[in-house]
Design a protein around this motif. Structure first.
Motif, mmCIF file in Angstrom:
data_model
loop_
_atom_site.group_PDB
_atom_site.id
_atom_site.type_symbol
_atom_site.label_atom_id
_atom_site.label_comp_id
_atom_site.label_asym_id
_atom_site.label_seq_id
_atom_site.Cartn_x
_atom_site.Cartn_y
_atom_site.Cartn_z
ATOM 1 N N LEU A 24 28.499 -6.677 -0.505
ATOM 2 C CA LEU A 24 28.231 -7.652 -1.573
ATOM 3 C C LEU A 24 29.247 -7.595 -2.710
ATOM 4 N N ALA A 25 30.328 -6.843 -2.533
ATOM 5 C CA ALA A 25 31.418 -6.736 -3.521
ATOM 6 C C ALA A 25 30.941 -6.155 -4.849
ATOM 7 N N LYS A 26 30.063 -5.176 -4.789
ATOM 8 C CA LYS A 26 29.543 -4.547 -6.008
ATOM 9 C C LYS A 26 30.472 -3.445 -6.518
ATOM 10 N N TYR A 27 31.463 -3.063 -5.715
ATOM 11 C CA TYR A 27 32.407 -2.018 -6.124
ATOM 12 C C TYR A 27 33.722 -2.651 -6.561
ATOM 13 N N ASP A 28 34.400 -2.005 -7.500
ATOM 14 C CA ASP A 28 35.718 -2.465 -7.919
ATOM 15 C C ASP A 28 36.698 -2.281 -6.762
ATOM 16 N N ILE A 29 37.584 -3.223 -6.614
ATOM 17 C CA ILE A 29 38.642 -3.110 -5.611
ATOM 18 C C ILE A 29 39.780 -2.337 -6.263
ATOM 19 N N ASP A 30 40.109 -1.193 -5.671
ATOM 20 C CA ASP A 30 41.112 -0.298 -6.253
ATOM 21 C C ASP A 30 42.525 -0.588 -5.759
ATOM 22 N N GLY A 52 27.257 8.183 9.053
ATOM 23 C CA GLY A 52 26.876 8.930 7.857
ATOM 24 C C GLY A 52 26.813 8.102 6.579
ATOM 25 N N LEU A 53 27.233 6.849 6.640
ATOM 26 C CA LEU A 53 27.280 6.012 5.432
ATOM 27 C C LEU A 53 25.889 5.476 5.101
ATOM 28 N N GLN A 54 25.470 5.690 3.868
ATOM 29 C CA GLN A 54 24.146 5.230 3.433
ATOM 30 C C GLN A 54 24.080 3.705 3.443
ATOM 31 N N ALA A 55 22.936 3.180 3.843
ATOM 32 C CA ALA A 55 22.746 1.727 3.942
ATOM 33 C C ALA A 55 22.974 1.034 2.601
ATOM 34 N N GLY A 56 22.512 1.650 1.515
ATOM 35 C CA GLY A 56 22.686 1.053 0.188
ATOM 36 C C GLY A 56 24.147 0.975 -0.234
ATOM 37 N N VAL A 57 24.914 1.990 0.117
ATOM 38 C CA VAL A 57 26.349 2.004 -0.206
ATOM 39 C C VAL A 57 27.053 0.903 0.591
ATOM 40 N N PHE A 58 26.705 0.782 1.871
ATOM 41 C CA PHE A 58 27.308 -0.252 2.710
ATOM 42 C C PHE A 58 26.946 -1.648 2.200
ATOM 43 N N LYS A 59 25.702 -1.822 1.789
ATOM 44 C CA LYS A 59 25.269 -3.117 1.249
ATOM 45 C C LYS A 59 26.065 -3.467 -0.007
ATOM 46 N N ASN A 60 26.280 -2.478 -0.878
ATOM 47 C CA ASN A 60 27.063 -2.717 -2.095
ATOM 48 C C ASN A 60 28.506 -3.076 -1.772
ATOM 49 N N LEU A 61 29.065 -2.448 -0.730
ATOM 50 C CA LEU A 61 30.427 -2.796 -0.296
ATOM 51 C C LEU A 61 30.443 -4.244 0.185
ATOM 52 N N TRP A 72 41.575 -1.770 14.842
ATOM 53 C CA TRP A 72 42.280 -0.594 14.314
ATOM 54 C C TRP A 72 41.444 0.220 13.336
ATOM 55 N N LEU A 73 40.761 -0.461 12.426
ATOM 56 C CA LEU A 73 40.102 0.248 11.314
ATOM 57 C C LEU A 73 39.104 1.312 11.760
ATOM 58 N N VAL A 74 38.440 1.097 12.874
ATOM 59 C CA VAL A 74 37.447 2.084 13.332
ATOM 60 C C VAL A 74 38.083 3.410 13.745
ATOM 61 N N HIS A 75 39.392 3.423 13.959
ATOM 62 C CA HIS A 75 40.092 4.639 14.383
ATOM 63 C C HIS A 75 40.562 5.510 13.210
ATOM 64 N N PHE A 76 40.506 4.981 12.001
ATOM 65 C CA PHE A 76 40.922 5.768 10.845
ATOM 66 C C PHE A 76 39.804 6.751 10.503
ATOM 67 N N PRO A 77 40.088 8.056 10.524
ATOM 68 C CA PRO A 77 39.022 9.045 10.293
ATOM 69 C C PRO A 77 38.440 8.993 8.881
ATOM 70 N N PHE A 78 39.168 8.421 7.946
ATOM 71 C CA PHE A 78 38.685 8.370 6.564
ATOM 72 C C PHE A 78 38.124 7.002 6.187
ATOM 73 N N VAL A 79 37.982 6.085 7.146
ATOM 74 C CA VAL A 79 37.337 4.793 6.892
ATOM 75 C C VAL A 79 35.842 4.963 7.146
ATOM 76 N N LEU A 80 35.047 4.831 6.092
ATOM 77 C CA LEU A 80 33.598 4.977 6.208
ATOM 78 C C LEU A 80 32.933 3.683 6.673
ATOM 79 N N GLY A 81 33.534 2.563 6.280
ATOM 80 C CA GLY A 81 32.967 1.278 6.657
ATOM 81 C C GLY A 81 33.870 0.146 6.200
ATOM 82 N N PHE A 82 33.640 -1.030 6.782
ATOM 83 C CA PHE A 82 34.352 -2.229 6.328
ATOM 84 C C PHE A 82 33.494 -3.450 6.602
#
Length: 191
Positions: free
Chosen positions: A85-91, A74-83, A147-157
Motif C-alpha cells: 500500500l506504499a506506506k513506507y518511504d521509498i529510499d 518470514g515476512l509479517q503480513a502487516g509489513v507486506f501489506k504496508n509495502l 530474478w527478484l526471488v533469487h536475491f537472499p536479502f529481498v524479503l518481498g516485492f
C-alpha cells in the motif's frame, strides 16, 4: 562548598575504596576488521552465486497488466501489506527501462546489492510495462519478477501503486544488512 565543608567531606570519605569497574567486552579494532573482512568475502561469494542463479532462471512471462508479488515466509503480513500500500518511504529507485536484459540483470545485481550494503530498506524498481514489445510483451517485467526471488536479502516485492508507476514498477523490501542486525542485537542486549 566552604573550606570546612570540603575538609569534613574528605574526612568522611577517607576510608572509602573506589568500586572496581566491571570489565566490558567490546570488540577491538582487529575483531571489527576481521568481521568486516568476513562479511565482504561472504558478500562477494553471495554475488557470484546470485549471478549464476539469475543466468539459469526460468522466466515465466506475465502480461503487461499483471500484478507481480512475492512474500518470503518470514515476512509479517502487516509489513507486506504496508509495502503493497506504499506506506513506507521509498529510499532508492532503480531504472531498468531501455536496458537490454543483460544490462538490466547487471544493474539490478549491482544496485540492489549496494542498497542492501547501505542498509536501504525500500527500493522502487521501474521496469516498464512493455506493451509496445509486440514480440514479447512485458519482457523486462517478467525477468524482474523471476530474478527478484533469487536475491537472499529481498524479503518481498509487489507491483507499485499508480502514483509510483503502477504496473510498470515494483516496490522491493530489503532485509537489514549484517552490520545493522549486529547493531540491533547490541541495542536489545543492553536492555
Amino acid at each position: 562548598m566552604s573550606h570546612s565543608d570540603s575538609d569534613f567531606f574528605l574526612q568522611q570519605m577517607a576510608d572509602v575504596t573506589p568500586l572496581k569497574q566491571d570489565a566490558i567486552n567490546t570488540p577491538n579494532n582487529s575483531a571489527k576488521n576481521a568481521l568486516s573482512s568476513f562479511y565482504k568475502q561472504q558478500s562477494s561469494k553471495q554475488l557470484l552465486q546470485l549471478k549464476d542463479a539469475l543466468k539459469n532462471t526460468q522466466v515465466e512471462f506475465v502480461a503487461p497488466d499483471d500484478y507481480i508479488s512475492f512474500k518470503s515466509p518470514g515476512l509479517q503480513a502487516g509489513v507486506f501489506k504496508n509495502l503493497r500500500l506504499a506506506k513506507y518511504d521509498i529510499d532508492a529507485k532503480i531504472e531498468l527501462q531501455g536496458l537490454s536484459i543483460k544490462e538490466a540483470q547487471d544493474t539490478l545485481i549491482n544496485e540492489l546489492s549496494t542498497c542492501h550494503r547501505r542498509n536501504i530498506r525500500v527500493v522502487l524498481i521501474k521496469h516498464g510495462v512493455g506493451k509496445e514489445n509486440t514480440e514479447q510483451p512485458a519482457k523486462m517485467k517478467s525477468y524482474v519478477n523471476a530474478w527478484l526471488v533469487h536475491f537472499p536479502f529481498v524479503l518481498g516485492f509487489h507491483t507499485a501503486q499508480t502514483q509510483h508507476g503502477g504496473y510498470g514498477s515494483v516496490y522491493v523490501l530489503l532485509s537489514k544488512n549484517e552490520q545493522a542486525k549486529l547493531a540491533n542485537r547490541e541495542i536489545h542486549a543492553k536492555k
